[in-house]
Enzyme design. Structure first.
Site, mmCIF file in Angstrom:
data_model
loop_
_atom_site.group_PDB
_atom_site.id
_atom_site.type_symbol
_atom_site.label_atom_id
_atom_site.label_comp_id
_atom_site.label_asym_id
_atom_site.label_seq_id
_atom_site.Cartn_x
_atom_site.Cartn_y
_atom_site.Cartn_z
ATOM 1 N N CYS A 281 0.833 -1.211 0.000
ATOM 2 C CA CYS A 281 0.000 0.000 0.000
ATOM 3 C C CYS A 281 0.860 1.250 0.000
ATOM 4 O O CYS A 281 0.367 2.331 -0.250
ATOM 5 C CB CYS A 281 -0.910 0.009 1.212
ATOM 6 S SG CYS A 281 0.019 0.101 2.730
ATOM 7 N N GLU A 380 -5.980 2.009 -8.462
ATOM 8 C CA GLU A 380 -4.849 1.341 -7.811
ATOM 9 C C GLU A 380 -4.541 0.064 -8.603
ATOM 10 O O GLU A 380 -5.424 -0.775 -8.781
ATOM 11 C CB GLU A 380 -5.226 0.978 -6.365
ATOM 12 C CG GLU A 380 -4.110 0.262 -5.635
ATOM 13 C CD GLU A 380 -4.473 -0.117 -4.191
ATOM 14 O OE1 GLU A 380 -5.637 -0.484 -3.937
ATOM 15 O OE2 GLU A 380 -3.578 -0.052 -3.332
HETATM 16 P P1 NAD Z 1 -9.311 -6.751 0.352
HETATM 17 O O1 NAD Z 1 -10.036 -5.491 0.638
HETATM 18 O O2 NAD Z 1 -9.768 -7.575 -0.795
HETATM 19 O O3 NAD Z 1 -9.354 -7.730 1.632
HETATM 20 C C1 NAD Z 1 -9.048 -7.270 2.917
HETATM 21 C C2 NAD Z 1 -9.837 -8.078 3.924
HETATM 22 O O4 NAD Z 1 -11.236 -7.872 3.700
HETATM 23 C C3 NAD Z 1 -9.597 -9.578 3.837
HETATM 24 O O5 NAD Z 1 -9.504 -10.103 5.131
HETATM 25 C C4 NAD Z 1 -10.811 -10.088 3.096
HETATM 26 O O6 NAD Z 1 -11.167 -11.407 3.482
HETATM 27 C C5 NAD Z 1 -11.893 -9.112 3.500
HETATM 28 N N1 NAD Z 1 -12.897 -8.924 2.440
HETATM 29 C C6 NAD Z 1 -12.688 -8.983 1.100
HETATM 30 N N2 NAD Z 1 -13.833 -8.760 0.440
HETATM 31 C C7 NAD Z 1 -14.801 -8.565 1.363
HETATM 32 C C8 NAD Z 1 -16.185 -8.270 1.301
HETATM 33 N N3 NAD Z 1 -16.825 -8.152 0.139
HETATM 34 N N4 NAD Z 1 -16.857 -8.112 2.460
HETATM 35 C C9 NAD Z 1 -16.231 -8.226 3.639
HETATM 36 N N5 NAD Z 1 -14.919 -8.500 3.756
HETATM 37 C C10 NAD Z 1 -14.196 -8.656 2.640
HETATM 38 O O7 NAD Z 1 -7.761 -6.377 0.216
HETATM 39 P P2 NAD Z 1 -6.567 -7.322 -0.207
HETATM 40 O O8 NAD Z 1 -6.669 -7.589 -1.666
HETATM 41 O O9 NAD Z 1 -6.427 -8.454 0.725
HETATM 42 O O10 NAD Z 1 -5.329 -6.343 0.074
HETATM 43 C C11 NAD Z 1 -4.876 -5.397 -0.840
HETATM 44 C C12 NAD Z 1 -5.486 -4.036 -0.586
HETATM 45 O O11 NAD Z 1 -5.178 -3.607 0.745
HETATM 46 C C13 NAD Z 1 -4.901 -2.949 -1.477
HETATM 47 O O12 NAD Z 1 -5.944 -2.106 -1.884
HETATM 48 C C14 NAD Z 1 -3.932 -2.214 -0.577
HETATM 49 O O13 NAD Z 1 -3.675 -0.874 -0.939
HETATM 50 C C15 NAD Z 1 -4.637 -2.295 0.727
HETATM 51 N N6 NAD Z 1 -3.720 -2.112 1.836
HETATM 52 C C16 NAD Z 1 -3.764 -0.931 2.493
HETATM 53 C C17 NAD Z 1 -2.882 -0.705 3.528
HETATM 54 C C18 NAD Z 1 -2.904 0.589 4.265
HETATM 55 O O14 NAD Z 1 -2.217 0.656 5.272
HETATM 56 N N7 NAD Z 1 -3.636 1.588 3.855
HETATM 57 C C19 NAD Z 1 -1.966 -1.693 3.893
HETATM 58 C C20 NAD Z 1 -1.969 -2.906 3.212
HETATM 59 C C21 NAD Z 1 -2.860 -3.102 2.176
#
Ligand code: NAD
Length: 495
Positions: A281, A380
């Site tokens: 991120c 992104e």
């Molecule tokens: P994601 O949003 O797909 O998943 C994150 C979490 O949410 C997981 O535990 C997943 O199981 C859950 N989730 C996914 N879809 C869901 C839904 N429809 N309803 C409820 N829960 C749900 O993210 P990812 O692909 O695992 O990670 C990458 C993303 O995270 C990127 O956008 C990245 O920029 C972001 N990120 C942000 C930071 C920050 O500090 N701002 C840090 C790391 C990652």
């Protein structure tokens, strides 16, 4: 096939929901395990365990909590290689990236070791005659964390180290894509002496997340993930009366002024753009060149790309591993496919790189002539694709960044201290690097972006973490004058 369980009451608990998800080895493309996805009842069991444990855990002394954190820190240090391996085998990142993730996670355990100092409140003697006022920071009870795939060890550590040290009990819902490492951390917490039920892991998907968001016994939710889900978590959790911090996605710009050290900037752009295959991120996604920095920088970046060795994380000689899934790799590649049609120039196309035949690999890619409005700029990408934009002035660079929907991190490269200081003043982004491409704050500051990169008003970890995981109780206290006691205590009449 190996199955990945929950961790409830300090023990592995197999899922009984019947719902599962595959866990791949992204470097080979093969499924290596199956993770059980929690039902509502399974989430409830974890929360019940956490709720029961919270009664005694909040009574534990600060020195006991600190001692457990110190021991946990020691165990994590002793198991660094094993943890990094667990991260690498499910996430795919190369060992140096996994070690880096762990180092930044361990900082948060170190910070939590200082909990006796961190929980000190304020005290005002004689606020009125004979009256003192003071405050106490108390835990919230059961708190939950929902974490993304890209830092499967570090991001949970951002949350649970402080939450537990503050006297809360914790329910973690890790990413279903790389869930194993959290079970090993749970085992180490147990070895460190953490009582049953204080730390629980429920594996799961939306079903588990939704139950966490509505569960009446969960007081607060910490989330890190993509922006649409962060928004959803924030709105649903707060509508249910919970305290919520929700960190979202990013599009981090690196501005290079004409006076910058071009070699330093090019090295930074390459390591921050392609490290961890761009799945960070805080990755640099857009390089904004000002004036005549453009051609020199683009050439310097291009020269370096053939040296970025792509391959399995098991080989320490590799610089960049695969992407997390085949779907994600194809999505990232689609930005390269679409860029020329929107007027951009694909200078280096990672799809044509010399890549391993198996696994979800994509080579380092470079797109020039990127402009606002293009898909590869507005969205992104979260992969090894660096975009370059050319502007004429500093003001144009700042304006570009300030108009973007995301405001997680940014960096400026210059030798001019005045320009750097002006940038830190002008820029609408939560974390700023000056000749530092990935300005992730150390654990005794706090992490958080602006705009669509963070929902809620709380940054994560550090002092903000202590605030988030405690609530303040303010006591106003008056004692009767001891000289008026019915028992003669020997006090002279002093007041
Ligand atoms: P994601 O949003 O797909 O998943 C994150 C979490 O949410 C997981 O535990 C997943 O199981 C859950 N989730 C996914 N879809 C869901 C839904 N429809 N309803 C409820 N829960 C749900 O993210 P990812 O692909 O695992 O990670 C990458 C993303 O995270 C990127 O956008 C990245 O920029 C972001 N990120 C942000 C930071 C920050 O500090 N701002 C840090 C790391 C990652």
């Amino acid at each position: 096939m190996r199955t990945i369980d929950h961790w409830i009451d300090n023990d592995l608990v197999p899922s009984t929901s019947g719902n599962t998800a595959p866990v791949f080895n992204p470097a080979t493309g093969e499924q290596q395990a199956v993770v059980g996805l929690a039902s509502v009842a399974e989430v409830d069991a974890a929360v019940a365990s956490a709720k029961a444990a919270a009664v005694e855990w909040r009574k534990s002394s600060l020195s006991k909590r600190a001692a457990i954190m110190f021991k946990f820190h020691q165990l994590v240090e002793e198991n660094r290689d094993k943890i990094a391996e667990l991260v690498s085998i499910e996430h795919g990142k190369v060992p140096s990236d996994a070690a880096g993730e762990l180092a930044r996670g361990i900082e948060n355990i170190e910070f939590a070791c200082g909990i006796p100092q961190l929980l000190k409140g304020g005290y005002s003697e004689q606020a009125a005659t004979g009256i003192d006022v003071y405050n106490i920071k108390q835990p919230l009870g059961v708190v939950a964390g929902i974490t993304p795939f890209n830092f499967p060890a570090m991001v949970p550590m951002w949350m649970f180290a402080n939450a537990i040290a503050c006297g809360n009990t914790f329910v973690l819902k890790p990413s279903e894509k790389d869930p194993s490492v959290t079970l090993f951390l749970a085992e180490l917490l147990k070895q460190a002496g953490l009582p049953d039920g204080v730390f629980n892991v429920v594996q799961g998907d939306k079903v588990a997340v939704d139950r966490i968001l509505e569960h009446p016994d969960i007081s607060a939710v910490s989330f890190v993930g993509s922006t649409p889900i962060a928004k959803y978590i924030y709105s649903t959790g707060t509508a249910n009366g919970k305290r919520v911090q929700a960190l979202g996605g990013a599009k981090n710009h690196m501005v290079v002024l004409p006076d910058a050290d071009i070699d330093m900037a090019a090295d930074a752009a390459v390591s921050a753009g392609y490290g961890s295959a761009g799945e960070r991120c805080m990755a640099i996604s857009v390089v904004v060149t000002v004036g005549d920095a453009h051609d020199r920088l683009v050439e310097a970046i291009r020269d370096r790309l053939p040296q970025v060795k792509v391959g399995p994380g098991t080989d320490p000689a590799n610089d960049m591993g695969p992407l997390i899934t085949a779907e994600h790799r194809d999505k990232v590649a689609s930005y390269l496919e679409g860029a020329p049609g929107e007027g951009a120039t694909v200078l280096v196309d990672g799809r044509t790189a010399d890549l391993p035949e198996q696994g979800f690999f994509l080579g380092a890619s470079l797109i020039d002539d990127v402009k606002p409005g293009m898909r590869c700029y507005e969205e992104e990408i979260f992969g090894p694709v660096l975009s370059v934009m050319r502007v004429d002035t500093y003001e144009e660079a700042v304006d570009l960044i300030n108009r973007h929907q995301y405001g997680n991190g940014t960096a400026i490269f210059t030798r001019d201290g005045g320009a750097a200081r002006q940038f830190q003043f002008d820029i609408q982004v939560g974390m700023v690097g000056i000749n530092v491409p990935i300005p992730v704050p150390v654990a005794y500051y706090s992490f958080g972006g602006w705009k669509n990169s963070l929902f809620g008003d709380s940054n994560m970890y550090g002092p903000a973490g202590i605030e988030f995981y405690t609530r303040t109780k303010t006591v106003t206290s008056r004692w009767p004058d001891p000289s008026t006691s019915s028992v003669d205590l020997g006090f002279p009449q002093t007041r």
